[in-house]
Design a protein around this motif. Sequence first.
Motif, PDB file in Angstrom:
ATOM      1  N   ASP A 269      -7.564   3.288  -1.692  1.00  0.00           N
ATOM      2  CA  ASP A 269      -6.457   3.591  -2.599  1.00  0.00           C
ATOM      3  C   ASP A 269      -6.778   3.119  -4.018  1.00  0.00           C
ATOM      4  O   ASP A 269      -6.508   3.827  -4.999  1.00  0.00           O
TER       5      ASP A 269
ATOM      6  N   GLU B 211     -15.180   8.043  11.118  1.00  0.00           N
ATOM      7  CA  GLU B 211     -14.732   7.464   9.849  1.00  0.00           C
ATOM      8  C   GLU B 211     -15.880   7.369   8.849  1.00  0.00           C
ATOM      9  O   GLU B 211     -15.704   7.627   7.652  1.00  0.00           O
TER      10      GLU B 211
ATOM     11  N   ARG C 215       0.839  -1.201   0.000  1.00  0.00           N
ATOM     12  CA  ARG C 215       0.000   0.000   0.000  1.00  0.00           C
ATOM     13  C   ARG C 215       0.877   1.256   0.000  1.00  0.00           C
ATOM     14  O   ARG C 215       0.593   2.225  -0.707  1.00  0.00           O
TER      15      ARG C 215
ATOM     16  N   ARG D 299      -7.625  -3.301   7.932  1.00  0.00           N
ATOM     17  CA  ARG D 299      -6.784  -2.521   7.020  1.00  0.00           C
ATOM     18  C   ARG D 299      -7.288  -2.549   5.578  1.00  0.00           C
ATOM     19  O   ARG D 299      -6.772  -1.824   4.721  1.00  0.00           O
TER      20      ARG D 299
ATOM     21  N   SER E  41      -8.672   0.917   3.906  1.00  0.00           N
ATOM     22  CA  SER E  41      -7.731   1.916   3.399  1.00  0.00           C
ATOM     23  C   SER E  41      -7.142   1.491   2.065  1.00  0.00           C
ATOM     24  O   SER E  41      -6.910   2.330   1.181  1.00  0.00           O
TER      25      SER E  41
ATOM     26  N   GLN F 165     -16.024   9.151   5.221  1.00  0.00           N
ATOM     27  CA  GLN F 165     -16.212   8.378   3.994  1.00  0.00           C
ATOM     28  C   GLN F 165     -17.446   8.831   3.223  1.00  0.00           C
ATOM     29  O   GLN F 165     -17.432   8.860   1.986  1.00  0.00           O
TER      30      GLN F 165
END
Length: 308
Positions: free
Chosen positions: A194, A229, A152, A187, A190, A233
């Motif tokens: 990307d 969060e 990442r 994770r 995220s 978003q």
Amino acid sequence: QDLRAALASLDAVAGRDSLQAARAAAALGRNLNAQQRYAEALALSQRAHMVLEKVLGAGNREAVRALIAQSRALRGGDRAAEAAALLARARTVLEATPSVHPVTRALLDVERSEAEVNLRHPAEGLAAAESALASLGATLGPASAARAEALRARANARMQSGDFEGAREDSEEATAILRALDPEHPRLASVLLDVALVSEHRGRLDEGIALRREVLGSTLRRLGAESAEVRFQRAQLGAVLVVAERYAEAESELREAIRLEEGSSSVAVEFAVNGAFLDLSVAMLRTGRPEEAVALSRRRLERLQALG
């Protein structure tokens, strides 16, 4: 609150400079980073690192993790240059410590990569991510969460340098690793964001939007509708929907982000969805509602003045 109570108890029983208290402070610092409470996270992580480094050694993984938490708190507080300097000093120390585990070196390199990308130094970020991947390749298999993090980091550096195809390849590999480990891996969100960003940079907005919706659904399940969060978003999804001229969907997401933000006293949330008002105003203007756009802008100004 449980972590704070544990830390207070350890401070009273074992002392602030005890190893047990340092470990509790480190855990609380990481938790506060996740909540975007960076000033508190920084203070606790610095305290933890001083003790862990003294008792366990500079190359110990716990000490390095506390230092990484310091860096993340600095970056979260828009102090990326300080974070990069801190990490550079730590890397010099680790290079002179041959007993440091390769995974520990890799963790530091991943954070160095992210700090350099924050500073818009993609070449340095790419080099640090490559170093992390080399360290991990010598010790772990190809399907570890640590490798996904390094991939990442490399993807972000590649994207910043304009290598969108390479960034997508890295992000897709990281996604596959994390999905195999756990379909709800914390994770994963995220990394998927990307991938969405790469798709959007390449003009594939519908693909990026679909990924953002997937991430939002997962975050709702994990953290609940009221979490910072989720608000962030929703605001980001709404912004992309405006660019895609999907105004009705954009308005729904942006209004929800604003509603949640206005019910919160968190400054971190305030900044996180700051663009939602502007994006919603744009959507209103483009759908022939200038009076509503002006009223929304006034409401935003009043909110900012109230917060000082």
